[in-house]
Motif scaffolding. Structure first.
Motif, PDB file in Angstrom:
ATOM      1  N   UNK A 123       0.628  -1.074  -0.313  1.00  0.00           N
ATOM      2  CA  UNK A 123       0.265  -0.160   0.042  1.00  0.00           C
ATOM      3  C   UNK A 123       0.768   1.289  -0.185  1.00  0.00           C
ATOM      4  N   UNK A 124       2.041   1.318   0.978  1.00  0.00           N
ATOM      5  CA  UNK A 124       2.938   2.471   1.016  1.00  0.00           C
ATOM      6  C   UNK A 124       3.409   3.003  -0.933  1.00  0.00           C
ATOM      7  N   UNK A 125       3.936   1.836  -1.493  1.00  0.00           N
ATOM      8  CA  UNK A 125       4.333   1.918  -3.103  1.00  0.00           C
ATOM      9  C   UNK A 125       3.174   2.416  -3.447  1.00  0.00           C
ATOM     10  N   UNK A 126       2.104   2.210  -3.727  1.00  0.00           N
ATOM     11  CA  UNK A 126       1.071   2.960  -4.614  1.00  0.00           C
ATOM     12  C   UNK A 126       0.469   4.405  -4.186  1.00  0.00           C
ATOM     13  N   UNK A 127       0.756   4.402  -2.464  1.00  0.00           N
ATOM     14  CA  UNK A 127       0.149   5.662  -2.150  1.00  0.00           C
ATOM     15  C   UNK A 127       1.268   6.514  -2.932  1.00  0.00           C
ATOM     16  N   UNK A 128       2.882   6.075  -2.514  1.00  0.00           N
ATOM     17  CA  UNK A 128       3.586   7.340  -2.475  1.00  0.00           C
ATOM     18  C   UNK A 128       3.758   7.547  -4.193  1.00  0.00           C
ATOM     19  N   UNK A 129       3.581   6.386  -5.003  1.00  0.00           N
ATOM     20  CA  UNK A 129       3.587   6.347  -6.098  1.00  0.00           C
ATOM     21  C   UNK A 129       2.534   7.695  -6.724  1.00  0.00           C
ATOM     22  N   UNK A 130       0.786   7.596  -6.286  1.00  0.00           N
ATOM     23  CA  UNK A 130      -0.210   8.580  -6.106  1.00  0.00           C
ATOM     24  C   UNK A 130       0.578  10.113  -6.150  1.00  0.00           C
ATOM     25  N   UNK A 131       0.448   9.911  -4.683  1.00  0.00           N
ATOM     26  CA  UNK A 131       1.349  11.030  -3.975  1.00  0.00           C
ATOM     27  C   UNK A 131       2.321  12.102  -5.635  1.00  0.00           C
ATOM     28  N   UNK A 132       2.886  11.204  -6.319  1.00  0.00           N
ATOM     29  CA  UNK A 132       3.700  12.154  -6.647  1.00  0.00           C
ATOM     30  C   UNK A 132       3.583  12.339  -8.178  1.00  0.00           C
ATOM     31  N   UNK A 133       2.533  11.855  -8.730  1.00  0.00           N
ATOM     32  CA  UNK A 133       1.597  11.804  -9.742  1.00  0.00           C
ATOM     33  C   UNK A 133       0.667  13.311  -9.190  1.00  0.00           C
ATOM     34  N   UNK A 134       0.464  13.665  -7.764  1.00  0.00           N
ATOM     35  CA  UNK A 134      -0.046  14.778  -7.493  1.00  0.00           C
ATOM     36  C   UNK A 134       0.325  15.502  -7.644  1.00  0.00           C
ATOM     37  N   UNK A 135       1.775  15.183  -7.229  1.00  0.00           N
ATOM     38  CA  UNK A 135       2.876  16.703  -7.275  1.00  0.00           C
ATOM     39  C   UNK A 135       3.308  16.851  -8.402  1.00  0.00           C
ATOM     40  N   UNK A 136       3.666  15.849  -9.308  1.00  0.00           N
ATOM     41  CA  UNK A 136       3.414  16.448 -10.645  1.00  0.00           C
ATOM     42  C   UNK A 136       2.584  17.371 -11.291  1.00  0.00           C
ATOM     43  N   UNK A 137       1.205  17.086 -10.877  1.00  0.00           N
ATOM     44  CA  UNK A 137       0.006  17.394 -11.817  1.00  0.00           C
ATOM     45  C   UNK A 137      -0.459  19.117 -10.792  1.00  0.00           C
ATOM     46  N   UNK A 138      -0.193  19.086  -9.787  1.00  0.00           N
ATOM     47  CA  UNK A 138      -0.648  19.946  -9.180  1.00  0.00           C
ATOM     48  C   UNK A 138       0.536  20.856  -8.046  1.00  0.00           C
ATOM     49  N   UNK A 139       1.406  20.601  -8.185  1.00  0.00           N
ATOM     50  CA  UNK A 139       2.413  21.337  -7.720  1.00  0.00           C
ATOM     51  C   UNK A 139       2.530  22.638  -7.460  1.00  0.00           C
ATOM     52  N   UNK A 140       2.279  23.419  -6.270  1.00  0.00           N
ATOM     53  CA  UNK A 140       2.425  24.578  -5.711  1.00  0.00           C
ATOM     54  C   UNK A 140       1.307  24.484  -5.883  1.00  0.00           C
ATOM     55  N   UNK A 141      -0.119  23.473  -5.959  1.00  0.00           N
ATOM     56  CA  UNK A 141      -1.505  23.990  -5.866  1.00  0.00           C
ATOM     57  C   UNK A 141      -1.952  23.101  -4.385  1.00  0.00           C
ATOM     58  N   UNK A 142      -3.252  24.125  -3.509  1.00  0.00           N
ATOM     59  CA  UNK A 142      -3.806  22.823  -3.187  1.00  0.00           C
ATOM     60  C   UNK A 142      -5.006  22.397  -3.345  1.00  0.00           C
TER      61      UNK A 142
END
Length: 215
Positions: A123-142
């Motif tokens: 679960x940790x692996x896929x959650x952190x993968x999801x986090x990175x996708x989120x940061x790539x798409x919405x970096x600097x945003x809320x």
């Protein structure tokens, strides 16, 4: 944000991701989602997106919140709940009675999964993968992410640089809000860093949360 309550939440049953019974929100759970959406509504202009796990209870929660914030719902599969396999729909007591050796092994190792389910490490692996996708798409945003107990605790442990075993030492109420900030730092400004701004917060003065906070 953790999703609002379902019948499984109230009965304290293991409730996993898409491979589970996938229960929807109860009336109380929908009331909780509306309460949080109303609480966050004054910040709507600052919210870039509402992100949901693909699981039914999170999508229903996200749709209510997103409507109050005036944003569409995007889906991130990495933030789905842990799959509990053969334990899905059972209470902790039932699992302890029917699968005692499996439960002891699961509690004793982050690499052990319930039969047919996922381990905390997976679960940790896929959650952190999801986090990175989120940061790539919405970096600097809320963004508002609607997820589940295990993924949220995993993100908190990651943010504060705690061992993954810290998930066993956290409580997380239904429809609670946790705030994490991710940013770049270090000497050259490229190191990814994070901080915990708020944990397990509930809308002030809202009676609909009085019982839910105990679960």
């Amino acid at each position: 944000m953790r999703h609002g309550v379902t019948a499984h939440t109230v009965e304290k049953r293991f409730s996993g991701g898409l491979a589970s019974a996938n229960p929807g929100l109860s009336d109380e759970g929908r009331d909780q989602a509306r309460a949080v959406g109303s609480w966050l509504a004054p910040l709507a202009e600052a919210v870039d997106a509402v992100i949901s796990s693909p699981v039914r209870r999170t999508q229903e929660t996200a749709e209510i919140v997103a409507e109050l914030l005036g944003r569409p719902v995007q889906v991130e599969p990495g933030f789905a709940e842990m799959e509990f396999g053969a334990w899905d729909g059972m209470t902790f007591t039932e699992v302890a009675e029917q699968h005692p050796e499996e439960l002891d092994a699961w509690l004793g190792s982050l690499d052990v999964a319930p039969r047919g389910g996922e381990s905390f490490r997976v679960v940790e692996g896929r959650v952190l993968d999801g986090l990175q996708r989120l940061l790539d798409e919405h970096g600097g945003k809320t963004v508002v992410v609607v997820s589940h107990v295990t993924p949220i605790k995993t993100l908190v442990a990651h943010a504060v640089d705690a061992p993954l075993s810290a998930v066993f030492r956290m409580e997380l109420s239904p429809a609670s809000v946790t705030v994490l900030s991710f940013f770049r730092g270090g000497k050259d400004g490229t190191e990814q860093r994070a901080s915990l701004r708020m944990y397990n917060a509930l809308p002030p003065g809202n009676d609909v949360f009085a019982a839910g906070a105990r679960w």
